[in-house]
Design a protein around this motif. Sequence first.
Motif, PDB file in Angstrom:
ATOM      1  N   VAL A  49       0.828  -1.207   0.000  1.00 11.03           N
ATOM      2  CA  VAL A  49       0.000   0.000   0.000  1.00 11.03           C
ATOM      3  C   VAL A  49       0.865   1.262   0.000  1.00 11.03           C
ATOM      4  O   VAL A  49       0.535   2.253  -0.626  1.00 11.03           O
ATOM      5  N   ARG A  50       1.989   1.209   0.716  1.00 13.80           N
ATOM      6  CA  ARG A  50       2.975   2.305   0.657  1.00 13.80           C
ATOM      7  C   ARG A  50       4.341   1.719   0.319  1.00 13.80           C
ATOM      8  O   ARG A  50       4.606   0.555   0.601  1.00 13.80           O
ATOM      9  N   GLU A  51       5.213   2.562  -0.236  1.00  8.17           N
ATOM     10  CA  GLU A  51       6.481   2.048  -0.729  1.00  8.17           C
ATOM     11  C   GLU A  51       7.314   1.407   0.378  1.00  8.17           C
ATOM     12  O   GLU A  51       7.958   0.378   0.177  1.00  8.17           O
ATOM     13  N   MET A 258     -11.547   9.626   5.694  1.00 11.57           N
ATOM     14  CA  MET A 258     -11.845  10.862   4.974  1.00 11.57           C
ATOM     15  C   MET A 258     -10.735  11.192   3.970  1.00 11.57           C
ATOM     16  O   MET A 258     -10.974  11.786   2.942  1.00 11.57           O
ATOM     17  N   GLN A 259      -9.521  10.854   4.305  1.00  7.02           N
ATOM     18  CA  GLN A 259      -8.297  11.027   3.489  1.00  7.02           C
ATOM     19  C   GLN A 259      -7.828  12.478   3.371  1.00  7.02           C
ATOM     20  O   GLN A 259      -6.641  12.738   3.475  1.00  7.02           O
ATOM     21  N   SER A 260      -8.738  13.421   3.132  1.00  8.84           N
ATOM     22  CA  SER A 260      -8.350  14.831   3.097  1.00  8.84           C
ATOM     23  C   SER A 260      -9.575  15.675   3.424  1.00  8.84           C
ATOM     24  O   SER A 260     -10.708  15.262   3.154  1.00  8.84           O
ATOM     25  N   SER A 296     -10.584   7.311  11.387  1.00  8.12           N
ATOM     26  CA  SER A 296     -10.419   7.720   9.998  1.00  8.12           C
ATOM     27  C   SER A 296      -8.983   7.502   9.537  1.00  8.12           C
ATOM     28  O   SER A 296      -8.091   7.315  10.351  1.00  8.12           O
ATOM     29  N   ASP A 297      -8.796   7.513   8.224  1.00 14.22           N
ATOM     30  CA  ASP A 297      -7.458   7.543   7.630  1.00 14.22           C
ATOM     31  C   ASP A 297      -7.284   8.902   6.954  1.00 14.22           C
ATOM     32  O   ASP A 297      -8.241   9.428   6.364  1.00 14.22           O
ATOM     33  N   PHE A 298      -6.067   9.448   7.037  1.00 16.30           N
ATOM     34  CA  PHE A 298      -5.736  10.678   6.306  1.00 16.30           C
ATOM     35  C   PHE A 298      -4.396  10.517   5.609  1.00 16.30           C
ATOM     36  O   PHE A 298      -3.481   9.905   6.145  1.00 16.30           O
ATOM     37  N   TYR A 330       1.767  10.805   1.757  1.00 17.58           N
ATOM     38  CA  TYR A 330       1.505  10.241   0.435  1.00 17.58           C
ATOM     39  C   TYR A 330       2.746   9.502  -0.078  1.00 17.58           C
ATOM     40  O   TYR A 330       3.858   9.997   0.010  1.00 17.58           O
ATOM     41  N   SER A 331       2.508   8.322  -0.620  1.00 17.07           N
ATOM     42  CA  SER A 331       3.596   7.516  -1.172  1.00 17.07           C
ATOM     43  C   SER A 331       3.209   7.134  -2.601  1.00 17.07           C
ATOM     44  O   SER A 331       2.179   6.486  -2.810  1.00 17.07           O
ATOM     45  N   PRO A 332       3.984   7.565  -3.603  1.00 17.49           N
ATOM     46  CA  PRO A 332       3.611   7.262  -4.996  1.00 17.49           C
ATOM     47  C   PRO A 332       3.677   5.756  -5.258  1.00 17.49           C
ATOM     48  O   PRO A 332       4.665   5.120  -4.893  1.00 17.49           O
TER      49      PRO A 332
HETATM   50  N1  5AD Z   1       0.174   6.710   0.116  1.00 12.06           N
HETATM   51  C1  5AD Z   1      -0.126   6.940   1.418  1.00 12.06           C
HETATM   52  N2  5AD Z   1      -1.147   6.349   2.050  1.00 12.06           N
HETATM   53  C2  5AD Z   1      -1.924   5.497   1.351  1.00 12.06           C
HETATM   54  N3  5AD Z   1      -3.017   4.786   1.689  1.00 12.06           N
HETATM   55  C3  5AD Z   1      -3.405   4.080   0.614  1.00 12.06           C
HETATM   56  N4  5AD Z   1      -2.599   4.326  -0.435  1.00 12.06           N
HETATM   57  C4  5AD Z   1      -1.660   5.214  -0.006  1.00 12.06           C
HETATM   58  C5  5AD Z   1      -0.564   5.867  -0.622  1.00 12.06           C
HETATM   59  N5  5AD Z   1      -0.266   5.663  -1.911  1.00 12.06           N
HETATM   60  C6  5AD Z   1      -3.638   4.866   2.997  1.00 12.06           C
HETATM   61  C7  5AD Z   1      -5.077   5.383   2.888  1.00 12.06           C
HETATM   62  C8  5AD Z   1      -5.879   4.130   3.131  1.00 12.06           C
HETATM   63  C9  5AD Z   1      -4.995   3.376   4.086  1.00 12.06           C
HETATM   64  C10 5AD Z   1      -5.288   1.931   4.203  1.00 12.06           C
HETATM   65  O1  5AD Z   1      -3.708   3.575   3.569  1.00 12.06           O
HETATM   66  O2  5AD Z   1      -5.285   6.326   3.906  1.00 12.06           O
HETATM   67  O3  5AD Z   1      -7.151   4.404   3.678  1.00 12.06           O
END
Ligand code: 5AD
Length: 434
Positions: A49-51, A258-260, A296-298, A330-332
Motif C-alpha cells: 500500500v505504501r512504498e 476521509m483522506q483529506s 479515519s485515515d488521512f 503520500y507515497s507514490p
Molecule cells: N500513500 C499513502 N497512504 C496510502 N493509503 C493508501 N494508499 C496510499 C498511498 N499511496 C492509505 C489510505 C488508506 C490506508 C489503508 O492507507 O489512507 O485508507
Amino acid sequence: MVNFKIETWGCQMNEYDSQKMAGILKSRGYNEVEKEEDADVFILNTCSVREKAAHKIFTRVGVIRKKFGKGKIIGITGCVASHEADNLFKKIPNLNFVLGTRSIHLIKDAIEEALKGKTFCDTSDHEENLNIKPEQIDRKKMVKAYISIMEGCNNFCTYCVVPYTRGREVSRPIEDIIEEIKYTIEHYGIKEVELLGQNVNSYNYNGKTFKDVLIEVDRIKGLKRIRFLTSHPKDFDEELVKVIATSEKICKYIHLPMQSGSNKILKLMGRKYTREEYFEKIDMLRSYIPEAVISSDFIVAFPGEEEEDFLLTMDAIHRIQYDNIFSFKYSPRPKTAALRLKNEIPPEIADKRLFVLQKYQEKVQAIKHKEMEGKIYEVLVESVSKRDKTRLTGRTEGNHVVNFEAGRGENLIGRFVKVKIISSTFTSLKGILV
Ligand code: 5AD
Ligand code: SF4
C-alpha cells in the motif's frame, strides 16, 4: 516433516489470507513453527500500500539468506507478489515461489515444486481463494475471527494500489459467510467477527447488499460482537446506520476514512465526495448513535496539497474530534493515476504536516481517554500484554485497547470481562477487573 513460518505485513485481509495458507498447509501435514531456525519454508505475505511496506521484503529476504544461506525455501505472497509477479525472480536471486493475492490456495503446490528445486509463480485472478472451506482456515492465534465478505476494489482512488493488487470487486454468497461464521463459533468458540472487504458498503451478491449481510449475521446465535472494515464514505448511508443503531451486536465503532479535508484534494484523489457531504454523514451517524466511536485515515502531502488544503484537513479533524486516526504521508505507487499529477510536495513539508496532524490527534485522544477514566467497559480479552506479562489486554466495543491486571491468573483469554479504567495516556488505557 516440512516446517513453515508465515510472516505477515499489512492489513487484516493479509492476516486472514495467512490463516488460510496456514490452515491449508497444516491439513496437508505441514508443521507451523515460530522460530526462524526451525523453518524449512518462509512465506512472506506482503503489503504494497505504501512504498516503505513494499520495500521491507527485500531487506527481509536478504536477512534470511545471510543467516541461513540458500538452504531455506522462500516464497513471496500477497500484494507485492500480485504486483510484481515473475519480476520478483529477477529482483531477488534464489527466490523459490511467488503467489498473488488470488492464488494463495495454491500454496501447497508452490512449496511442493520448490522442494523439487523448481520455481513456481501464479498471480492470476482465481476466485477459488474466496471459496476455501471454513475448516481450512487456521484461527487458533486470534480471539476474533476475520471473515472476508468481498475482495478487491473498483473505486480506483488515484493514490491507491489495491485495485491492482487485489483485483476487481467480488462478493461472496451470504450462505458461505454465514457457514464460515457458524463454523468458527462451534469449533473455536469465537464471539466476535470482523467482516472484511476493501469497501464493504458495495457488497453485492445476487441483489443482496451489505445491509442484508449485517442483518443475517446479526441473527447468528452465540455471536456477541460484529465489526466491519472498511466503509467508503460515498456509500455509507442512513439505511445502514439504522441497521447498526438497532443491532445489539454490531459495534458502535465506525472506521470512515476521509483522506483529506480539502475538496480540491478529494477531487484529485478521486474520492467522489466533498467535505460537506462527509460532515453530513458524520452528523447523520451521530444523530442515530451519539456515542459512536469514529476513526479515519488521512493522507498528507498528496500532490498539489497547498498549505490551505492542509489547513482544511486540520479543520475537519478539529470539527469531527475522531477517536482515532491512521495518518500517512503520500507515497507514490506504481500504476496509479496520481503518478501523473504534478506539484509534488517536498519531503520536509510532508514530514511537518504529518507531525502537526499527529500532535493534534494525540491531544484529542488524551482528552477522550481521560473521559473514560472511572467508567466500566466490557472487554473481550485478547492476549497477555506484550509489555508486561502480568497483564492482559483486550478491546472495548469501541475498539479501545485496554490493559489490566490478570487477577488470580485465571485464563480469561477469549472471554468478556468488565474492566474499570483507572488511568490513561493518549495511546493506552489501564484498568482493573471489576
Ligand atoms: N500513500 C499513502 N497512504 C496510502 N493509503 C493508501 N494508499 C496510499 C498511498 N499511496 C492509505 C489510505 C488508506 C490506508 C489503508 O492507507 O489512507 O485508507
Ligand atoms: Fe484503495 Fe480507494 Fe479502493 Fe480503498 S476505496 S482500497 S483507498 S481504491
